[in-house]
Write a protein that holds these residues in place. Sequence first.
Motif, PDB file in Angstrom:
ATOM      1  N   GLY A 113       0.815  -1.211   0.000  1.00 14.17           N
ATOM      2  CA  GLY A 113       0.000   0.000   0.000  1.00 14.17           C
ATOM      3  C   GLY A 113       0.845   1.256   0.000  1.00 14.17           C
ATOM      4  N   LEU A 114       1.912   1.249   0.798  1.00 13.09           N
ATOM      5  CA  LEU A 114       2.809   2.404   0.829  1.00 13.09           C
ATOM      6  C   LEU A 114       3.537   2.577  -0.501  1.00 13.09           C
ATOM      7  N   ALA A 115       3.913   1.457  -1.115  1.00 19.48           N
ATOM      8  CA  ALA A 115       4.586   1.535  -2.417  1.00 19.48           C
ATOM      9  C   ALA A 115       3.674   2.164  -3.460  1.00 19.48           C
ATOM     10  N   ALA A 116       2.381   1.812  -3.418  1.00 20.24           N
ATOM     11  CA  ALA A 116       1.433   2.401  -4.363  1.00 20.24           C
ATOM     12  C   ALA A 116       1.327   3.914  -4.166  1.00 20.24           C
ATOM     13  N   SER A 117       1.450   4.355  -2.920  1.00 13.37           N
ATOM     14  CA  SER A 117       1.347   5.792  -2.628  1.00 13.37           C
ATOM     15  C   SER A 117       2.644   6.538  -2.897  1.00 13.37           C
ATOM     16  N   ASN A 118       3.772   5.890  -2.609  1.00  9.44           N
ATOM     17  CA  ASN A 118       5.049   6.608  -2.575  1.00  9.44           C
ATOM     18  C   ASN A 118       5.985   6.315  -3.736  1.00  9.44           C
ATOM     19  N   ARG A 119       5.685   5.322  -4.544  1.00  5.87           N
ATOM     20  CA  ARG A 119       6.662   4.877  -5.541  1.00  5.87           C
ATOM     21  C   ARG A 119       6.937   5.967  -6.576  1.00  5.87           C
ATOM     22  N   SER A 120       8.180   5.962  -7.050  1.00  7.95           N
ATOM     23  CA  SER A 120       8.570   6.829  -8.157  1.00  7.95           C
ATOM     24  C   SER A 120       8.503   6.021  -9.447  1.00  7.95           C
ATOM     25  N   HIS A 201       0.273 -14.722 -11.946  1.00  8.89           N
ATOM     26  CA  HIS A 201      -0.961 -13.936 -11.988  1.00  8.89           C
ATOM     27  C   HIS A 201      -1.102 -13.088 -10.717  1.00  8.89           C
ATOM     28  N   GLU A 202      -0.770 -13.668  -9.575  1.00 11.39           N
ATOM     29  CA  GLU A 202      -0.848 -12.923  -8.313  1.00 11.39           C
ATOM     30  C   GLU A 202       0.141 -11.762  -8.306  1.00 11.39           C
ATOM     31  N   HIS A 203       1.354 -12.005  -8.798  1.00 16.11           N
ATOM     32  CA  HIS A 203       2.348 -10.935  -8.867  1.00 16.11           C
ATOM     33  C   HIS A 203       1.906  -9.827  -9.820  1.00 16.11           C
ATOM     34  N   ASP A 204       1.298 -10.214 -10.944  1.00 19.24           N
ATOM     35  CA  ASP A 204       0.795  -9.216 -11.896  1.00 19.24           C
ATOM     36  C   ASP A 204      -0.233  -8.298 -11.232  1.00 19.24           C
ATOM     37  N   SER A 205      -1.091  -8.872 -10.403  1.00 23.48           N
ATOM     38  CA  SER A 205      -2.129  -8.084  -9.734  1.00 23.48           C
ATOM     39  C   SER A 205      -1.516  -7.104  -8.734  1.00 23.48           C
ATOM     40  N   ILE A 206      -0.481  -7.548  -8.028  1.00 23.45           N
ATOM     41  CA  ILE A 206       0.210  -6.652  -7.092  1.00 23.45           C
ATOM     42  C   ILE A 206       0.834  -5.490  -7.860  1.00 23.45           C
ATOM     43  N   PHE A 207       1.522  -5.828  -8.945  1.00 25.16           N
ATOM     44  CA  PHE A 207       2.174  -4.791  -9.745  1.00 25.16           C
ATOM     45  C   PHE A 207       1.149  -3.800 -10.292  1.00 25.16           C
ATOM     46  N   ALA A 208       0.008  -4.301 -10.748  1.00 24.83           N
ATOM     47  CA  ALA A 208      -1.022  -3.419 -11.314  1.00 24.83           C
ATOM     48  C   ALA A 208      -1.508  -2.411 -10.274  1.00 24.83           C
ATOM     49  N   ALA A 211       1.227   0.142  -9.855  1.00 21.29           N
ATOM     50  CA  ALA A 211       1.333   0.978 -11.053  1.00 21.29           C
ATOM     51  C   ALA A 211       0.203   2.000 -11.115  1.00 21.29           C
ATOM     52  N   MET A 212      -1.009   1.595 -10.714  1.00 23.33           N
ATOM     53  CA  MET A 212      -2.168   2.496 -10.731  1.00 23.33           C
ATOM     54  C   MET A 212      -2.165   3.464  -9.553  1.00 23.33           C
ATOM     55  N   GLN A 213      -1.187   3.294  -8.666  1.00 24.90           N
ATOM     56  CA  GLN A 213      -1.103   4.096  -7.440  1.00 24.90           C
ATOM     57  C   GLN A 213      -2.394   3.979  -6.628  1.00 24.90           C
ATOM     58  N   SER A 214      -2.862   2.730  -6.522  1.00 19.57           N
ATOM     59  CA  SER A 214      -4.067   2.418  -5.748  1.00 19.57           C
ATOM     60  C   SER A 214      -3.668   1.607  -4.520  1.00 19.57           C
ATOM     61  N   PRO A 215      -3.500   2.252  -3.369  1.00 15.47           N
ATOM     62  CA  PRO A 215      -3.082   1.521  -2.163  1.00 15.47           C
ATOM     63  C   PRO A 215      -4.015   0.370  -1.801  1.00 15.47           C
ATOM     64  N   ASP A 216      -5.324   0.582  -1.930  1.00 15.64           N
ATOM     65  CA  ASP A 216      -6.271  -0.479  -1.568  1.00 15.64           C
ATOM     66  C   ASP A 216      -6.103  -1.700  -2.468  1.00 15.64           C
ATOM     67  N   ALA A 218      -3.402  -2.553  -4.191  1.00 13.77           N
ATOM     68  CA  ALA A 218      -2.095  -3.168  -3.945  1.00 13.77           C
ATOM     69  C   ALA A 218      -2.121  -4.000  -2.667  1.00 13.77           C
ATOM     70  N   ARG A 219      -2.739  -3.461  -1.612  1.00 11.35           N
ATOM     71  CA  ARG A 219      -2.830  -4.211  -0.352  1.00 11.35           C
ATOM     72  C   ARG A 219      -3.636  -5.493  -0.543  1.00 11.35           C
ATOM     73  N   ALA A 220      -4.782  -5.367  -1.218  1.00  8.79           N
ATOM     74  CA  ALA A 220      -5.643  -6.539  -1.416  1.00  8.79           C
ATOM     75  C   ALA A 220      -4.924  -7.618  -2.220  1.00  8.79           C
ATOM     76  N   ALA A 221      -4.204  -7.200  -3.256  1.00  8.43           N
ATOM     77  CA  ALA A 221      -3.495  -8.167  -4.099  1.00  8.43           C
ATOM     78  C   ALA A 221      -2.359  -8.831  -3.333  1.00  8.43           C
ATOM     79  N   MET A 222      -1.645  -8.060  -2.515  1.00  3.52           N
ATOM     80  CA  MET A 222      -0.552  -8.641  -1.735  1.00  3.52           C
ATOM     81  C   MET A 222      -1.099  -9.603  -0.683  1.00  3.52           C
ATOM     82  N   PHE A 223      -2.201  -9.225  -0.039  1.00  3.47           N
ATOM     83  CA  PHE A 223      -2.786 -10.130   0.955  1.00  3.47           C
ATOM     84  C   PHE A 223      -3.224 -11.432   0.296  1.00  3.47           C
ATOM     85  N   LEU A 224      -3.887 -11.329  -0.858  1.00  3.68           N
ATOM     86  CA  LEU A 224      -4.348 -12.533  -1.551  1.00  3.68           C
ATOM     87  C   LEU A 224      -3.164 -13.428  -1.909  1.00  3.68           C
ATOM     88  N   HIS A 225      -2.094 -12.827  -2.409  1.00  2.80           N
ATOM     89  CA  HIS A 225      -0.912 -13.598  -2.809  1.00  2.80           C
ATOM     90  C   HIS A 225      -0.284 -14.319  -1.617  1.00  2.80           C
TER      91      HIS A 225
END
Length: 250
Positions: A113-120, A201-208, A211-216, A218-225
Motif C-alpha cells: 500500500g505504501l509503495a502504491a502511494s510513494n513509488r517513483s 498472476h498474483e504478482h501481476d495483480s500486485i504490480f497493477a 502501477a495504478m497508485q491504488s493503495p487499496d 495493492a494491499r488486497a493483491a498482496m494479501f491474496l498472494h
Amino acid sequence: MIQGQAQPPKRRADILVQRLAQYIREGVLKRGEKLPTEVDIASQEGFSRSVVREALLRLQAAGLVETRRSVGTFVIDMPPPQELRLGPESITTLEDVLHLLELRISLEVDAAGLAASNRSNADLADIRQALLAMKEPDSKKPGIAIQADFQFHLRIARASGNQYMFDIMKHLGTKMIPRTQMNSAYASNEERLAYLEMVHHEHDSIFAGIAMQSPDSARAAMFLHLNNSRERLRRTRMAKTTTLQSPPEA
C-alpha cells in the motif's frame, strides 16, 4: 566525560539521555550500580541540575534506571536483551517458512500500500524488471526463480519509502520465499507449471495496484498472494505428513 554544549533545554536533555544510556549499554554504569548524585552528574557532564533531573526521569520511563526514595538512582539490574533470532540461518524447515509467511502478511500488505502511494517511476521500473525476470525462460531454474521472486518483493519494500520494512526484507533473504520449500511438492511438471502460472498472476495483480497508485488494490493483491502462499504451503505440509504416516505397502 564530555562537557555539555550550549543547546536549548530540551535538546540538552536529549543529549544527556543518549550519553547516560550509552554508558549503561557499554558497562561504564553497570547493572545494579548506583548513579552519581544529580549534583555530581551535572558537574561531570556539564549540564544544569534541571537538565539532569529531566534526563533521569526519561531514563526511568525507558526502564533503564529506577529511583529509590532517600537512597538514590540505580541502573536496573536485569539481564541484557537477547539478540533477535530472525535471519536466513534460522529459516530451515517448511514450518519456519510458514511462520515467516504469517509475519510477512502483516508486513508486506502495508508495504504494498505504501509503495502504491510513494513509488517513483524509477521504483516502478525496478519492480517491473523483477516481475519480467520471473517470466524469463531461465526463471524455470529454481535458483534463478527464487532470486527474481525475492527481488520483486524486496523492491516493493524499497518503494514503500519505509527503510525498516526494506531492511527486514533484505535481512531475511531468499529463504523467505515459499518456493524454497515447494520445488519437490508437485508430482508432475504440469502441476509445477500450473503453480507458477498462479503465482505469476498474483504478482501481476500486485504490480497493477502499485502501477495504478491504488493503495487499496495493492494491499488486497498482496494479501491474496501471501494468503494463497500460506495455504499452498499448509497443503504441502499436510501432504508430507500424510506420506510419512502412511504404512508401507505389503
